[in-house]
Scaffold this motif. Structure first.
Motif, PDB file in Angstrom:
ATOM      1  N   SER A  20      26.332  38.902  26.733  1.00 14.57           N
ATOM      2  CA  SER A  20      27.518  38.161  27.135  1.00 14.57           C
ATOM      3  C   SER A  20      27.798  38.412  28.617  1.00 14.57           C
ATOM      4  O   SER A  20      27.414  39.430  29.194  1.00 14.57           O
ATOM      5  CB  SER A  20      28.715  38.517  26.258  1.00 14.57           C
ATOM      6  N   SER A  29      31.275  22.784  34.997  1.00 17.22           N
ATOM      7  CA  SER A  29      31.735  23.215  33.669  1.00 17.22           C
ATOM      8  C   SER A  29      30.581  23.716  32.804  1.00 17.22           C
ATOM      9  O   SER A  29      30.756  24.581  31.964  1.00 17.22           O
ATOM     10  CB  SER A  29      32.452  22.068  32.973  1.00 17.22           C
ATOM     11  N   ASN A  78      34.378  29.649  38.210  1.00 12.40           N
ATOM     12  CA  ASN A  78      35.144  28.516  37.693  1.00 12.40           C
ATOM     13  C   ASN A  78      36.562  28.973  37.403  1.00 12.40           C
ATOM     14  O   ASN A  78      36.768  30.079  36.902  1.00 12.40           O
ATOM     15  CB  ASN A  78      34.471  27.991  36.410  1.00 12.40           C
ATOM     16  N   ASP A 110      38.475  27.681  35.216  1.00  9.84           N
ATOM     17  CA  ASP A 110      38.724  27.539  33.788  1.00  9.84           C
ATOM     18  C   ASP A 110      37.929  28.595  33.013  1.00  9.84           C
ATOM     19  O   ASP A 110      36.712  28.509  32.907  1.00  9.84           O
ATOM     20  CB  ASP A 110      38.325  26.133  33.341  1.00  9.84           C
ATOM     21  N   ALA A 111      38.630  29.578  32.467  1.00  8.07           N
ATOM     22  CA  ALA A 111      37.955  30.666  31.748  1.00  8.07           C
ATOM     23  C   ALA A 111      37.234  30.162  30.504  1.00  8.07           C
ATOM     24  O   ALA A 111      36.357  30.839  29.971  1.00  8.07           O
ATOM     25  CB  ALA A 111      38.976  31.741  31.365  1.00  8.07           C
ATOM     26  N   GLU A 112      37.597  28.955  30.038  1.00  7.71           N
ATOM     27  CA  GLU A 112      36.974  28.387  28.838  1.00  7.71           C
ATOM     28  C   GLU A 112      35.754  27.525  29.163  1.00  7.71           C
ATOM     29  O   GLU A 112      35.161  26.933  28.265  1.00  7.71           O
ATOM     30  CB  GLU A 112      37.991  27.523  28.071  1.00  7.71           C
ATOM     31  N   ALA A 113      35.385  27.403  30.431  1.00  6.83           N
ATOM     32  CA  ALA A 113      34.240  26.560  30.807  1.00  6.83           C
ATOM     33  C   ALA A 113      33.000  27.031  30.043  1.00  6.83           C
ATOM     34  O   ALA A 113      32.702  28.222  30.026  1.00  6.83           O
ATOM     35  CB  ALA A 113      33.996  26.630  32.312  1.00  6.83           C
ATOM     36  N   PRO A 114      32.274  26.095  29.372  1.00  3.88           N
ATOM     37  CA  PRO A 114      31.123  26.509  28.561  1.00  3.88           C
ATOM     38  C   PRO A 114      30.039  27.230  29.358  1.00  3.88           C
ATOM     39  O   PRO A 114      29.266  27.993  28.797  1.00  3.88           O
ATOM     40  CB  PRO A 114      30.590  25.184  27.981  1.00  3.88           C
ATOM     41  N   PHE A 150      30.216  29.745  31.202  1.00  5.58           N
ATOM     42  CA  PHE A 150      30.313  31.211  31.142  1.00  5.58           C
ATOM     43  C   PHE A 150      29.444  31.787  30.024  1.00  5.58           C
ATOM     44  O   PHE A 150      28.956  32.899  30.122  1.00  5.58           O
ATOM     45  CB  PHE A 150      31.773  31.658  30.987  1.00  5.58           C
ATOM     46  N   LYS A 151      29.222  30.999  28.959  1.00  7.79           N
ATOM     47  CA  LYS A 151      28.401  31.482  27.835  1.00  7.79           C
ATOM     48  C   LYS A 151      26.935  31.614  28.241  1.00  7.79           C
ATOM     49  O   LYS A 151      26.186  32.384  27.633  1.00  7.79           O
ATOM     50  CB  LYS A 151      28.523  30.521  26.651  1.00  7.79           C
ATOM     51  N   VAL A 176      36.322  34.271  37.151  1.00 11.10           N
ATOM     52  CA  VAL A 176      37.315  33.251  36.835  1.00 11.10           C
ATOM     53  C   VAL A 176      38.250  33.196  38.029  1.00 11.10           C
ATOM     54  O   VAL A 176      38.955  34.173  38.318  1.00 11.10           O
ATOM     55  CB  VAL A 176      38.093  33.610  35.552  1.00 11.10           C
TER      56      VAL A 176
END
Lengths: 244, 323
Positions: A221, B267, B286, B288-292, B294-295, B302
């Motif tokens: 991760s 994104s 980014n 947006d901490a939820e931006a895909p 990051f996975k 962030v």
């Protein structure tokens, strides 16, 4: 203008890739026409026909389940189609089947997409050109033709080249050459009755086999770094990732 | 014998050719044979002898006025003739723009099994197995080649540059090409000359629609400049012409495998990831901490690109000054 467009069937881009017993797990997969075959090769071929007259023929190598994507190609504007009834296992087998058909039909131009999104080889167009002893222009982002002479822009490292070719040729197409078309109702209706000829394969086999598949190692991760502390990122890139 | 294709443009050897020279030499060592280069084009002998540093002992130089531009049909004939005269069992090329066209043609001409886009050296312990990326970076396949002759195109940056020291002898090679063989004419070549070619770059800084407009790319170019990186962009950005198409990475753009990919305000749609997911290290910036994205990232920040990127640029400058 007599144009052949090679189309391939691939799993949709968002497909989760899984394998069982070293075979691609095809259950629950949505199959689509390979995007660059559909959006770029097919649409530019149809546009050229609309400008200059002529015919656009679709060719696909595969089983009867591929008729669905062939009908879609006909709905977008191709005139007729040929399906070589084989289950190819590598790109050479595909190219060889298409070459057998094209040798007899004398096309002015043969279009492919730049690559399929399953095996990502960029291979069929080049092999086909060699088997037919024709020029091959890869990664075309523009193409115009007056019927005897074509002007093609192809991408090279950091720019492009403008190429002129006289006589028949094979071209692989990419973004820039055309815009995606959504088939309209009239197209869909007329596609049902357009000719789709099924021919038997020439018996020529593959030159390679896939022995096994692997999935990439699971990504650890993400390490989040505070926006106020970018120096930490530089340190990690140098000491841990060793990329700077 | 292993024959290595030395790709070139306007008299210059491309960087990708040094990488495949090293790959060909390593493969030849594995097979207990030697690696020889074939250069088709207009490269001076002096320049070719530098390939000896990567372990090639000999380079065949095919020069004539019909070979100045890359034409897959003509170059295939020339390389096939070199395969015949040297008795090469394996041809190694880069899976770059020219290599993609040439490897496919050579495979069909020689009836040689092809692995297009190898990511590792072949496993020759038990047969001949070559690993390649498939399903747009989502998996790998191990291809087995049983044909007498084999063709391998190697993904750029998959093997890296490996210097061994040495010099190569250069021999003139008559490829037997005449004016009748040439069916295409190159009318012009248009290149952006002062930037690093994206496909060759080891470091890439890329940005997306989150930058709001083309006028905001200055800080991206500055960061790239500080790092010695190439610049890239996402599809929406090239679609609206904020950046040139050749910078577009992703499923419909180009696929790259740099050592470091820094994605700013992108994104991370699956189509974008398909073009970059083989990068060795991915950094995502980014707000947006939820931006895909990051996975798929190794490191993430962030935060607002307009604040983070200039700071990162300064931090890298400071690191470079102290290094």
């Amino acid at each position: 203008m007599k144009i052949l467009v090679c189309v391939s069937k691939v799993p949709d881009t968002t497909t989760k890739i899984e394998f069982t017993d070293n075979q691609f797990k095809a259950d629950n997969v949505t199959w689509i026409m390979n995007p660059t075959d559909e959006w770029y090769a097919l649409v530019r071929a149809v546009e050229l026909k609309e400008q200059h007259g002529g015919t656009v023929t679709i060719i696909n190598v595969g089983g009867a389940e591929n008729d669905q994507i062939i009908r879609k190609a006909l709905a977008i504007g191709a005139d007729d189609a040929v399906r070589v009834n084989a289950e190819p296992t590598d790109a050479y087998e595909v190219a060889s089947q298409i070459a057998s058909h094209a040798k007899e039909a004398n096309y002015d131009m043969i279009f492919t997409g730049k690559e399929t999104i399953d095996y990502n080889g960029f291979v069929v167009g080049g092999m086909l050109a060699e088997l037919l002893d024709l020029p091959y222009i890869s990664l075309a982002s523009k193409l115009d033709s007056d019927g005897s002479k074509a002007t093609i822009e192809r991408e090279v490292e950091g720019g492009n080249e403008i190429i002129e070719v006289s006589g028949a040729f094979v071209v692989s197409t990419q973004k820039g050459i055309a815009e995606q078309r959504i088939p309209n109702m009239r197209g869909i209706m007329s596609a049902r009755t357009k000719p789709l000829q099924v021919v038997e394969p020439n018996g020529e086999g593959a030159l390679s086999t896939i022995q096994s598949y692997e999935l990439p190692p699971q990504k650890e991760s993400v390490k989040l770094i505070d926006a106020e502390n970018v120096g930490e990122l530089v340190k990690l890139l140098h000491e841990e990732a060793k990329v700077i | 014998m292993v024959l290595v294709y030395i790709d070139n443009s306007e008299g210059q050897i491309k960087k990708a050719s040094y990488e495949v020279a090293g790959y060909g030499v390593a493969l030849a060592e594995q097979m207990g044979t030697e690696a020889v280069g074939i250069c088709v084009g207009n490269v001076a002998n002096d320049a070719l002898s530098t390939l000896g540093e990567y372990g090639l002992s000999k380079i065949l130089n095919a020069q004539n006025e019909h070979l100045n531009y890359f034409d897959s049909q003509v170059h295939t004939k020339a390389v096939a003739k070199a395969v015949e005269s040297t008795g090469a069992e394996v041809v190694v090329l880069s899976h770059n723009y020219n290599g993609k066209a040439l490897s496919a043609r050579l495979s069909a001409r020689l009836k040689a099994g092809l692995v297009a886009g190898a990511v590792e050296l072949p496993d020759t312990n038990n047969g001949f197995l070559v690993k390649k990326s498939v399903f747009s970076g989502k998996a790998f396949a191990n291809y087995e080649l049983k044909t007498d002759k084999k063709v391998i195109s190697v993904n750029p940056n998959a093997f890296g540059l490996h210097k061994k020291g040495g010099t190569a002898t250069v021999e003139t090679f008559d490829a037997g090409i005449s004016a009748d063989d040439v069916k295409v004419k190159v009318l012009s070549v248009n290149k952006v000359s002062d930037t690093i070619a994206l496909s060759d770059a080891e470091l890439v800084v890329s940005a997306g629609r989150g930058l709001k407009g083309p006028e905001n790319w200055g800080m991206i170019e500055e960061l790239a400049n500080t790092l010695g990186a190439a610049t890239a962009c996402s599809r929406p950005v090239s679609d609206v012409d904020w950046r040139p198409h050749h910078e577009h990475v992703g499923q419909t753009g180009i696929t790259i495998r740099p050592n470091l990919y820094i994605a700013v305000a992108i994104s991370g749609a699956i189509q974008h990831l398909a073009g970059v997911n083989s990068s060795k290290t991915i950094v995502v910036i980014n707000k947006d901490a939820e931006a895909p994205f990051f996975k798929a990232a190794d490191y993430g920040i962030v935060g607002d690109a307009f604040e983070v990127v200039p700071k990162l640029n300064e931090a890298i400058k400071a690191y470079k000054a102290s290094a």
